[in-house]
Design a protein around this motif. Structure first.
Motif, PDB file in Angstrom:
ATOM      1  N   LEU A  84      14.156 -24.114  32.864  1.00  0.00           N
ATOM      2  CA  LEU A  84      14.922 -24.690  31.758  1.00  0.00           C
ATOM      3  C   LEU A  84      14.364 -24.387  30.370  1.00  0.00           C
ATOM      4  O   LEU A  84      15.146 -24.157  29.447  1.00  0.00           O
ATOM      5  N   PRO A  85      13.048 -24.372  30.157  1.00  0.00           N
ATOM      6  CA  PRO A  85      12.556 -24.054  28.814  1.00  0.00           C
ATOM      7  C   PRO A  85      13.044 -22.697  28.293  1.00  0.00           C
ATOM      8  O   PRO A  85      13.292 -22.545  27.102  1.00  0.00           O
ATOM      9  N   ALA A  86      13.198 -21.736  29.184  1.00  0.00           N
ATOM     10  CA  ALA A  86      13.704 -20.431  28.755  1.00  0.00           C
ATOM     11  C   ALA A  86      15.141 -20.552  28.252  1.00  0.00           C
ATOM     12  O   ALA A  86      15.505 -19.944  27.238  1.00  0.00           O
ATOM     13  N   LEU A  87      15.949 -21.326  28.952  1.00  0.00           N
ATOM     14  CA  LEU A  87      17.334 -21.519  28.499  1.00  0.00           C
ATOM     15  C   LEU A  87      17.386 -22.173  27.127  1.00  0.00           C
ATOM     16  O   LEU A  87      18.218 -21.819  26.292  1.00  0.00           O
ATOM     17  N   LEU A  88      16.485 -23.123  26.901  1.00  0.00           N
ATOM     18  CA  LEU A  88      16.434 -23.782  25.594  1.00  0.00           C
ATOM     19  C   LEU A  88      16.005 -22.820  24.488  1.00  0.00           C
ATOM     20  O   LEU A  88      16.336 -23.035  23.322  1.00  0.00           O
ATOM     21  N   TRP A  98       4.891 -19.745  27.666  1.00  0.00           N
ATOM     22  CA  TRP A  98       3.468 -20.094  27.577  1.00  0.00           C
ATOM     23  C   TRP A  98       3.228 -20.914  26.323  1.00  0.00           C
ATOM     24  O   TRP A  98       3.817 -20.649  25.282  1.00  0.00           O
ATOM     25  N   ILE A  99       2.351 -21.912  26.453  1.00  0.00           N
ATOM     26  CA  ILE A  99       1.861 -22.652  25.292  1.00  0.00           C
ATOM     27  C   ILE A  99       0.344 -22.792  25.457  1.00  0.00           C
ATOM     28  O   ILE A  99      -0.179 -22.691  26.563  1.00  0.00           O
ATOM     29  N   THR A 100      -0.324 -23.003  24.364  1.00  0.00           N
ATOM     30  CA  THR A 100      -1.764 -23.227  24.402  1.00  0.00           C
ATOM     31  C   THR A 100      -2.050 -24.606  23.837  1.00  0.00           C
ATOM     32  O   THR A 100      -1.623 -24.931  22.727  1.00  0.00           O
ATOM     33  N   VAL A 101      -2.729 -25.412  24.620  1.00  0.00           N
ATOM     34  CA  VAL A 101      -3.122 -26.755  24.205  1.00  0.00           C
ATOM     35  C   VAL A 101      -4.598 -26.701  23.834  1.00  0.00           C
ATOM     36  O   VAL A 101      -5.422 -26.228  24.624  1.00  0.00           O
ATOM     37  N   SER A 102      -4.926 -27.157  22.636  1.00  0.00           N
ATOM     38  CA  SER A 102      -6.309 -27.118  22.169  1.00  0.00           C
ATOM     39  C   SER A 102      -6.973 -28.473  22.342  1.00  0.00           C
ATOM     40  O   SER A 102      -6.414 -29.503  21.972  1.00  0.00           O
ATOM     41  N   PHE A 103      -8.151 -28.447  22.940  1.00  0.00           N
ATOM     42  CA  PHE A 103      -9.000 -29.622  23.072  1.00  0.00           C
ATOM     43  C   PHE A 103     -10.290 -29.342  22.323  1.00  0.00           C
ATOM     44  O   PHE A 103     -11.313 -29.015  22.921  1.00  0.00           O
ATOM     45  N   GLY A 104     -10.245 -29.433  21.012  1.00  0.00           N
ATOM     46  CA  GLY A 104     -11.424 -29.114  20.207  1.00  0.00           C
ATOM     47  C   GLY A 104     -11.745 -27.645  20.286  1.00  0.00           C
ATOM     48  O   GLY A 104     -10.975 -26.794  19.846  1.00  0.00           O
ATOM     49  N   ALA A 105     -12.876 -27.313  20.886  1.00  0.00           N
ATOM     50  CA  ALA A 105     -13.308 -25.926  20.987  1.00  0.00           C
ATOM     51  C   ALA A 105     -12.719 -25.213  22.204  1.00  0.00           C
ATOM     52  O   ALA A 105     -12.889 -24.011  22.366  1.00  0.00           O
ATOM     53  N   VAL A 106     -12.018 -25.937  23.057  1.00  0.00           N
ATOM     54  CA  VAL A 106     -11.481 -25.365  24.288  1.00  0.00           C
ATOM     55  C   VAL A 106      -9.967 -25.221  24.174  1.00  0.00           C
ATOM     56  O   VAL A 106      -9.269 -26.183  23.852  1.00  0.00           O
ATOM     57  N   ASP A 107      -9.472 -24.017  24.438  1.00  0.00           N
ATOM     58  CA  ASP A 107      -8.037 -23.763  24.478  1.00  0.00           C
ATOM     59  C   ASP A 107      -7.597 -23.633  25.933  1.00  0.00           C
ATOM     60  O   ASP A 107      -8.200 -22.892  26.712  1.00  0.00           O
ATOM     61  N   LEU A 108      -6.537 -24.369  26.286  1.00  0.00           N
ATOM     62  CA  LEU A 108      -6.025 -24.357  27.648  1.00  0.00           C
ATOM     63  C   LEU A 108      -4.620 -23.748  27.646  1.00  0.00           C
ATOM     64  O   LEU A 108      -3.686 -24.373  27.148  1.00  0.00           O
ATOM     65  N   SER A 111       1.622 -22.654  31.376  1.00  0.00           N
ATOM     66  CA  SER A 111       2.810 -21.840  31.558  1.00  0.00           C
ATOM     67  C   SER A 111       3.792 -22.531  32.487  1.00  0.00           C
ATOM     68  O   SER A 111       3.401 -23.294  33.377  1.00  0.00           O
ATOM     69  N   THR A 112       5.061 -22.220  32.300  1.00  0.00           N
ATOM     70  CA  THR A 112       6.062 -22.715  33.245  1.00  0.00           C
ATOM     71  C   THR A 112       5.889 -22.032  34.600  1.00  0.00           C
ATOM     72  O   THR A 112       6.391 -22.521  35.604  1.00  0.00           O
ATOM     73  N   THR A 113       5.163 -20.933  34.626  1.00  0.00           N
ATOM     74  CA  THR A 113       4.860 -20.255  35.893  1.00  0.00           C
ATOM     75  C   THR A 113       4.074 -21.183  36.816  1.00  0.00           C
ATOM     76  O   THR A 113       4.301 -21.196  38.029  1.00  0.00           O
TER      77      THR A 113
END
Length: 143
Positions: A84-88, A98-108, A111-113
């Motif tokens: 669904l995110p692709a359709l949106l 893909w998105i990247t969530v940052s936790f201070g010095a760590v990037d996570l 993906s919808t995968t």
């Protein structure tokens, strides 16, 4: 009189959680490569089937997180939602985002995968696991 295979019971009590941990490792390790969810689901089915062969279908069913049909249905739902995110975004269905969530010095990176693979994992575990446990239950009734 029911014969107990004590060594099989002891072995399976230790093997079952190890197989589930291995299936989760395969699931998360394989989310960037094709087939992570499917093969991980098969390993989870092996854990459930082995447990059922040793302890019976009933105890193995109680160890599943949901009933087999619900587990498979939840997996199909997750796999569908992952598209669904692709359709949106105006892209074709199941074009993974893909998105990247940052936790201070760590990037996570997320993906919808990963959601799709989790859905496949649950669907395989629910559908094939339910089928295998059903067969073990039928065999157990005849013995």
């Amino acid at each position: 009189m029911t014969r107990r295979a004590l060594i099989a019971e002891v072995f399976m009590r230790r093997l079952y959680p190890l197989l589930l941990i291995a299936s989760l490792w395969i699931l998360f390790r394989g989310h960037n490569a094709p087939g992570g969810g499917f093969i991980a689901g098969l390993v989870a089915v092996a854990a459930s089937s082995g447990y059922a062969l040793v302890f019976g279908a009933g105890p193995a069913l109680r160890r599943l997180p949901l009933a087999p049909a619900r587990l498979g249905g939840a997996g199909v739902f997750m796999a569908l939602v992952s598209g669904l995110p692709a359709l949106l975004q105006g892209e074709p269905f199941l074009t993974h985002q893909w998105i990247t969530v940052s936790f201070g010095a760590v990037d996570l990176p997320l993906s919808t995968t990963m959601l799709f693979d989790l859905g496949v994992y649950l669907c395989v575990w629910g559908a094939l696991g339910g089928y295998c446990l059903g067969l073990v239950g039928i065999i157990g009734e005849e013995a």
